[in-house]
Scaffold this active site. Sequence first.
Site, PDB file in Angstrom:
ATOM      1  N   VAL A  18       0.843  -1.208   0.000  1.00 47.09           N
ATOM      2  CA  VAL A  18       0.000   0.000   0.000  1.00 47.09           C
ATOM      3  C   VAL A  18       0.874   1.252   0.000  1.00 47.09           C
ATOM      4  O   VAL A  18       0.592   2.219  -0.720  1.00 47.09           O
ATOM      5  CB  VAL A  18      -0.973  -0.020   1.204  1.00 47.09           C
ATOM      6  CG1 VAL A  18      -1.760   1.280   1.299  1.00 47.09           C
ATOM      7  CG2 VAL A  18      -1.937  -1.202   1.082  1.00 47.09           C
ATOM      8  N   CYS A 132     -10.608  -3.163   2.977  1.00 48.43           N
ATOM      9  CA  CYS A 132     -10.665  -3.127   1.509  1.00 48.43           C
ATOM     10  C   CYS A 132     -11.935  -3.741   0.921  1.00 48.43           C
ATOM     11  O   CYS A 132     -12.568  -3.151   0.039  1.00 48.43           O
ATOM     12  CB  CYS A 132      -9.430  -3.798   0.935  1.00 48.43           C
ATOM     13  SG  CYS A 132      -9.105  -5.423   1.627  1.00 48.43           S
ATOM     14  N   SER A 162      -2.841  -9.744  -2.538  1.00 42.56           N
ATOM     15  CA  SER A 162      -2.358  -8.391  -2.216  1.00 42.56           C
ATOM     16  C   SER A 162      -2.874  -7.892  -0.870  1.00 42.56           C
ATOM     17  O   SER A 162      -2.208  -7.091  -0.225  1.00 42.56           O
ATOM     18  CB  SER A 162      -2.752  -7.415  -3.323  1.00 42.56           C
ATOM     19  OG  SER A 162      -4.149  -7.424  -3.510  1.00 42.56           O
ATOM     20  N   LYS A 216     -15.570  -7.396   9.825  1.00 45.06           N
ATOM     21  CA  LYS A 216     -15.262  -6.026   9.386  1.00 45.06           C
ATOM     22  C   LYS A 216     -16.319  -5.576   8.373  1.00 45.06           C
ATOM     23  O   LYS A 216     -16.791  -4.445   8.406  1.00 45.06           O
ATOM     24  CB  LYS A 216     -13.875  -5.973   8.738  1.00 45.06           C
ATOM     25  CG  LYS A 216     -12.731  -6.064   9.730  1.00 45.06           C
ATOM     26  CD  LYS A 216     -11.392  -6.134   9.003  1.00 45.06           C
ATOM     27  CE  LYS A 216     -10.278  -6.432   9.988  1.00 45.06           C
ATOM     28  NZ  LYS A 216      -8.981  -6.645   9.336  1.00 45.06           N
ATOM     29  N   HIS A 245      -9.579  -7.637  -5.637  1.00 46.26           N
ATOM     30  CA  HIS A 245     -10.572  -8.528  -5.032  1.00 46.26           C
ATOM     31  C   HIS A 245     -11.840  -8.551  -5.888  1.00 46.26           C
ATOM     32  O   HIS A 245     -12.150  -7.578  -6.579  1.00 46.26           O
ATOM     33  CB  HIS A 245     -11.000  -8.018  -3.648  1.00 46.26           C
ATOM     34  CG  HIS A 245      -9.925  -8.048  -2.600  1.00 46.26           C
ATOM     35  ND1 HIS A 245      -8.734  -8.716  -2.731  1.00 46.26           N
ATOM     36  CD2 HIS A 245      -9.907  -7.502  -1.354  1.00 46.26           C
ATOM     37  CE1 HIS A 245      -8.021  -8.567  -1.618  1.00 46.26           C
ATOM     38  NE2 HIS A 245      -8.704  -7.827  -0.775  1.00 46.26           N
TER      39      HIS A 245
END
Length: 349
Positions: A18, A132, A162, A216, A245
């Site tokens: 990132v 994310c 990732s 989350k 994703h």
Amino acid sequence: MPLCSQVSVAILGATGAVGTELLKLLQSRNFPLSRLKLLASSRSAGRQVSFGGENLTVEALSEQAFDNVDLVLASAGGATSKVWAPKAVAKGAVVIDNSSAFRLDSKVPLVIPEVNPDTAVSHQGIIANPNCTTILMAMAVWPLHQVQPVQRIVAATYQSASGAGMRAMEEVKIQARAILQDEVPPTEIFPYPLAFNLFPHNSPLNEQGYCQEEMKMVNETRKIFGTPQLRVSATCIRVPVLRAHSEAINLEFAEPMPVTTAREVIANAPGVTLVEDWQANYFPMPMDASGCDQVLVGRIRQDLSHPCGLELWLSGDQIRKGAALNAVQIAELLVAKKSIKPAQALASY
Ligand code: A2P
């Protein structure tokens, strides 16, 4: 104090997946920098990184690292943020934190600029960048929710390597090479081989059997949407994709949501691109989403099992909109709203 036109920025975790993307974005988006500091662990101290034609030297994180820094973009994991973000705030910096450390803290806004930009300015020193998968899902669901309230979300994710960082991406490549040579794939970052395999997300499980990543998506979506009762259920799966994703999302609305309306809404939503070629059976793919700022959404169709249900599919770059881009957009928002505040106005964490 600053300085809302020229900002002294530190990237914490500058050598990571990132952090590397943050550097690229600050440059490509002409972020108004007065100074840029690169921070990482002592392992990376002294490393040279090129930025805007200059070589910057990576510094090890230390007590002095945040001196004269206005804004910290932190992406070095939750444990590091928990300790160091409050120290940066105490020195007068605003922290945009990419970890999960403060996301559910009531003092901390959890911000997606396309969804809840107004919450950012109420910060008391720390602003959290959401998870994310949550960001990618919210980007597609929020514009539909504005037209017709969503009552329930059921999501299944297909998460790339990732999300577990740069070393995890390398590990998948090494595993793939090993398997192709009939060797046993090494596992260090992931608990099991990911190449030519998949497994449920390996974050810790709660007593109901949901992993942290799934929770989350539940808790962060509720906070971002401002709907504490929203029903959300998720199954998170790690797949052997390097970057970007994907998610299959089932939505239940209060009233039927016509597919044509949903398509039009998605086609006009900021940060989202409708990708559907029904003739060619071509829909969002992680390969197309990689390196892309937009979240690709398609395969929008009526849920055959429910009159108020809708199915959709998306792919989005986890490192970009799922992390670095969202953080830089928040930083741009703060600059535009002159909301980078001096130390005395900041909270203690
Ligand atoms: P380093 O490269 O020196 O280990 P990723 O998410 O791709 O794994 O990257 C994590 C980032 O966070 C890297 O820049 C890493 O630095 C940094 N990092 C990890 N742990 C610490 C720590 N304890 N202090 C400072 N930076 C850290």
